[in-house]
Design an enzyme around this catalytic site. Structure first.
Site, PDB file in Angstrom:
ATOM      1  N   LYS A  43       0.834  -1.207   0.000  1.00 47.95           N
ATOM      2  CA  LYS A  43       0.000   0.000   0.000  1.00 47.95           C
ATOM      3  C   LYS A  43       0.870   1.259   0.000  1.00 47.95           C
ATOM      4  O   LYS A  43       0.657   2.195  -0.769  1.00 47.95           O
ATOM      5  CB  LYS A  43      -0.921   0.029   1.231  1.00 47.95           C
ATOM      6  CG  LYS A  43      -1.903  -1.108   1.276  1.00 47.95           C
ATOM      7  CD  LYS A  43      -2.836  -1.002   2.468  1.00 47.95           C
ATOM      8  CE  LYS A  43      -2.142  -1.134   3.805  1.00 47.95           C
ATOM      9  NZ  LYS A  43      -1.519  -2.422   4.054  1.00 47.95           N
ATOM     10  N   ASP A 224      -1.663   7.803   3.767  1.00 49.79           N
ATOM     11  CA  ASP A 224      -1.253   6.453   4.182  1.00 49.79           C
ATOM     12  C   ASP A 224      -1.893   6.150   5.544  1.00 49.79           C
ATOM     13  O   ASP A 224      -2.254   7.072   6.277  1.00 49.79           O
ATOM     14  CB  ASP A 224       0.284   6.394   4.295  1.00 49.79           C
ATOM     15  CG  ASP A 224       0.809   4.959   4.259  1.00 49.79           C
ATOM     16  OD1 ASP A 224      -0.001   4.018   4.114  1.00 49.79           O
ATOM     17  OD2 ASP A 224       2.041   4.773   4.346  1.00 49.79           O
ATOM     18  N   GLN A 255      -5.606  -3.202  10.793  1.00 50.07           N
ATOM     19  CA  GLN A 255      -4.470  -2.586  11.482  1.00 50.07           C
ATOM     20  C   GLN A 255      -4.852  -1.290  12.183  1.00 50.07           C
ATOM     21  O   GLN A 255      -4.000  -0.446  12.458  1.00 50.07           O
ATOM     22  CB  GLN A 255      -3.340  -2.319  10.496  1.00 50.07           C
ATOM     23  CG  GLN A 255      -2.693  -3.583   9.977  1.00 50.07           C
ATOM     24  CD  GLN A 255      -1.470  -3.273   9.125  1.00 50.07           C
ATOM     25  OE1 GLN A 255      -0.445  -2.849   9.613  1.00 50.07           O
ATOM     26  NE2 GLN A 255      -1.610  -3.479   7.831  1.00 50.07           N
TER      27      GLN A 255
END
Ligand code: ATP
Ligand code: MG
Length: 709
Positions: A43, A224, A255
């Site tokens: 990612k 992000d 996460q």
């Protein structure tokens, strides 16, 4: 034993590839895009490559902003972008939400009545202001206020709004304390961390011109670790990109580990509703870990409810089994970790040519709470293993560094009263509590800052002439320093300025006078030297780097530099990678990876953390906390590339007592093959050492024979 997979700790090379799904995300330029994928699927790599793609498509680097979760992540992304795109990467704004907030407030904060020289308060500053505002010296009470006020701020409430919706006397009292707190912040021209998100939001919401300016300036925003944004950050993002929604968010709901700080998965849920044209890209191939590690991770996260189902796979081979290591105590655990590191290094040396030598930086030990680092530090020192502690006590939290920072902050923002009080008292200059008390009362009466009050004609009516004289002398000295600071540009000038200043205030003597031991004072002075060097380097210009080469750094004004100090946690955040073992909290390890990882103290009560202390009355809350702890375990496991050891303690400390340790339920959830998982690293090390000695003896004998021939 299966052969090691081809994983390296090195950064990807500039031309390294992208799979089809990654390419799809990188090439989708004109609308909102969400990359939703598990750990290690690339990612962050999509973000770095997309920056390059956007520039290629015609955007100017200045029109691109990439938002990361920590300063360290920002520094790393900057490096990667530079090696991928070259010079243009310099113009891209790569920073945290908080640093973006600083920039917005510096440019446009005047619309909110904020001077450009505003100061940023850290958590300690906030608690001392709250003590004053709420009239309590009890640290625990003040901490509760701090949390509650922060929560209100994150919900977008000011003191008046919080007061209006308060239920019960306690909340009403708290809202009043918040009102006092707000008054002080505005008088001191200061903001706290929450304001760095909340005030930019207010700017964008209430000032159309500012909003239009930012929307026109930014062509694309990349975010992000999107799963850990809070509601306010999402609102800021929406207003920054405007209705066209030119953004790329990447994240992993599994996460999300900052729920305790207000992050909310609602932001992920809301995206497709707020942006019906949202393109969702899923990545399924994990490029980081072996199958054995990935399986353990998938098994652990399995029981958590899923926002979006995903199946992760790895083509890096089965790899070494995940090891579970039981340890008698924390000290025993540290010894075992030392043995594990040494045996992995020795094993690599013994392997056939071509095997990769394991460097110190290939190893990482992760734990739930900061205090758990200590036994490892001791054992590493004893074994002469170089290490760094990340996510631990901040360099900037040290008293000596805070002293110096308060002086600098005061130079930039004369109205910052907390900085004024700390500076006037360190080193001592014969200005006592009574004098400062009278000065404060005077400043309150006339709505002046402490600094402004110094030169007021009527100060003499509340203080004796001698006290006024000392205060004014301090004021004149500050003015003089400020004059000099404004004129020093570049590394050399800054260093000279700092050396002179420390001499003038006799700071070294202050340290030695104040410490019971010379050793401690010397260590503090050495920190001061490091700090000054770092500050001077950040003033830019031509400097000599660690390798002795002359490099040209972007110049920063003292103002910019000092303002962002509060956002940093370690002085090494901007330094390159060092070849040392990392000791880190699980939270601080997010987004990072190491070839060899040890998860330490995986016990009930540590990971999951203190669920047993809950009285169980709020089962919903308890279930949510357990889920967040499980995600933390998942984050820990997925940091590992090649080997993973999971330790638990048979006995552990709880407060002052030693209690029997219970292995974490997450160990069972990893569903490892019991026959293969247990290992005693010390036994293994012994065997390896014997083999190594044998090999060395053989080599020596062969060399002797060759010589004799
Ligand atoms: P996390 O969820 O932990 O933040 P991530 O999804 O951001 O992980 P990255 O850190 O971007 O994953 O990538 C993980 C590792 O895989 C990195 O070492 C990266 O260089 C590598 N990687 C990613 N994509 C590819 C690819 N297409 N080919 C080769 N290596 C890749
Ligand atoms: Mg990442």
């Amino acid at each position: 034993m299966s052969s090691p997979p081809p994983v390296s700790s090195a950064a990807p090379s500039a031309g390294a590839g992208l799979n089809l799904a990654q390419q799809e995300a990188v090439n989708y330029l004109h609308g909102p895009c969400l990359v939703l994928a598990g750990a290690g699927t690339g990612k962050t790599r999509v973000i770095t490559h997309k920056i390059g793609r956007l520039i290629q498509s015609g955007l100017k680097p200045e029109q691109i902003a990439a938002i990361t979760f920590t300063n360290k992540a920002a520094a790393e992304m900057r490096e990667r972008a530079k090696s991928l795109i070259g010079k243009p990467a310099r113009g891209v704004l790569i920073c945290t939400f908080h640093a973006l907030g600083v920039r917005m407030l510096r440019q446009d904060g005047a619309a909110l009545g904020l001077k450009q020289q505003f100061s940023i308060l850290d958590s300690d500053d906030v608690s001392s202001i709250l003590k004053d505002a709420g009239g309590s010296t009890d640290a625990a009470t003040v901490r509760q206020w701090q949390w509650a006020i922060s929560r209100w701020k994150n919900m977008g409430l000011n003191a008046a709004q919080a007061g209006a919706q308060a239920s019960g006397d306690e909340e009403r009292l708290l809202a009043r304390i918040m009102a006092h707190y707000e008054e002080r912040l505005s008088a001191y021209q200061s903001v706290d961390f929450d304001d760095l998100i909340g005030l930019p939001l207010k700017l964008l919401q209430e000032h159309e011109a500012v909003r239009n300016k930012w929307q026109a300036a930014l062509g694309h925003v990349l975010v992000d670790e999107y799963q850990d944004t809070n509601a306010t950050q999402y609102e800021v993002l929406k207003l920054l990109v405007g209705p066209s929604g030119r953004f790329t968010a990447v994240g992993d709901d599994d996460q999300s580990i900052y729920g305790w700080r207000g992050a909310t998965l609602d932001n992920l849920k809301k995206l497709p509703l707020d942006y019906p044209t949202l393109k969702v890209v899923k990545l399924e191939q994990n490029y980081r870990s072996t199958s054995a590690i990935l399986r353990a991770a998938n098994n652990v996260i399995g029981p958590n409810p899923k926002l979006f189902p995903k199946t992760l796979f790895s083509e890096l081979g089965e790899g070494e089994p995940v090891r579970v290591v039981d340890c008698d105590s924390e000290e025993h655990e540290a010894e075992r970790v030392v043995a594990r590191i040494q045996s992995l290094r020795l094993g690599a040396e013994l392997q056939a040519a071509g095997s990769q030598f394991k460097e110190w930086k290939d190893f990482c030990v992760l734990y739930r709470a900061n205090h758990l680092a200590k036994p490892f530090e001791k054992a590493f020192r004893k074994a002469q293993i170089p290490y760094k502690v990340s996510g631990g006590q901040s360099f900037f939290d040290r008293a000596e560094i805070k002293d110096l920072c308060s002086w600098m902050v005061l130079l930039v923002n004369n109205d910052n009263n907390p900085a004024f009080i700390r500076s006037v008292k360190t080193p001592k200059r014969g200005i006592g509590h009574t004098t400062l008390g009278a000065l404060s009362a005077f400043a309150d009466t006339y709505k002046l800052s402490l600094f402004e009050s110094l030169f007021s004609n009527s100060l003499g009516s509340v203080l004796p002439a001698k006290a006024v004289g000392s205060l004014q002398e301090f004021g004149r000295y500050l003015n003089d320093l400020e004059y000099r600071a404004k004129r020093c540009v570049g590394f050399e000038a800054a260093r000279l300025f700092l050396t002179d200043w420390l001499k003038e205030i006799d700071y070294e003597k202050h340290l030695y006078d104040g410490e019971e031991s010379e050793k401690v004072a010397a260590a503090r002075w050495s920190n001061v030297m490091d700090f000054c060097d770092w500050v001077a380097q950040r003033c830019g210009g031509q400097i000599t780097d660690a390798a002795g080469a002359t490099v040209e750094r972007e110049s920063k004004t003292m103002l910019e530099m000092v303002q962002t100090i509060a956002l940093l946690s370690t002085i090494s955040e901007r330094e390159g990678e060092q070849n040392v073992v990392t000791l880190s909290t699980l939270h601080a390890a997010k987004g990072l990876e190491w070839p060899h990882v040890v998860l330490a103290g995986v016990n009930e009560g540590l990971l999951p953390f203190k669920l047993e202390d809950d009285d169980g009355s709020n089962t919903e809350n308890l279930a949510q906390r357990l889920q967040e702890e499980r995600r933390l375990m998942y984050v820990g496991i997925t940091r590992a590339q090649r080997t993973l050891a999971v330790n638990w303690l048979r006995k552990r400390k709880k407060g002052r007592d030693m209690i029997a340790g219970v292995p974490s339920r997450f160990i069972a959830e990893m569903a490892l093959d019991q026959a293969t998982v247990k290992e005693d690293p010390r036994e293994k090390l012994k065997a390896l050492r014997a083999e190594f000695a044998k090999k060395s003896a053989e080599t020596l004998a062969a060399a002797a024979a060759a010589q004799g021939r």
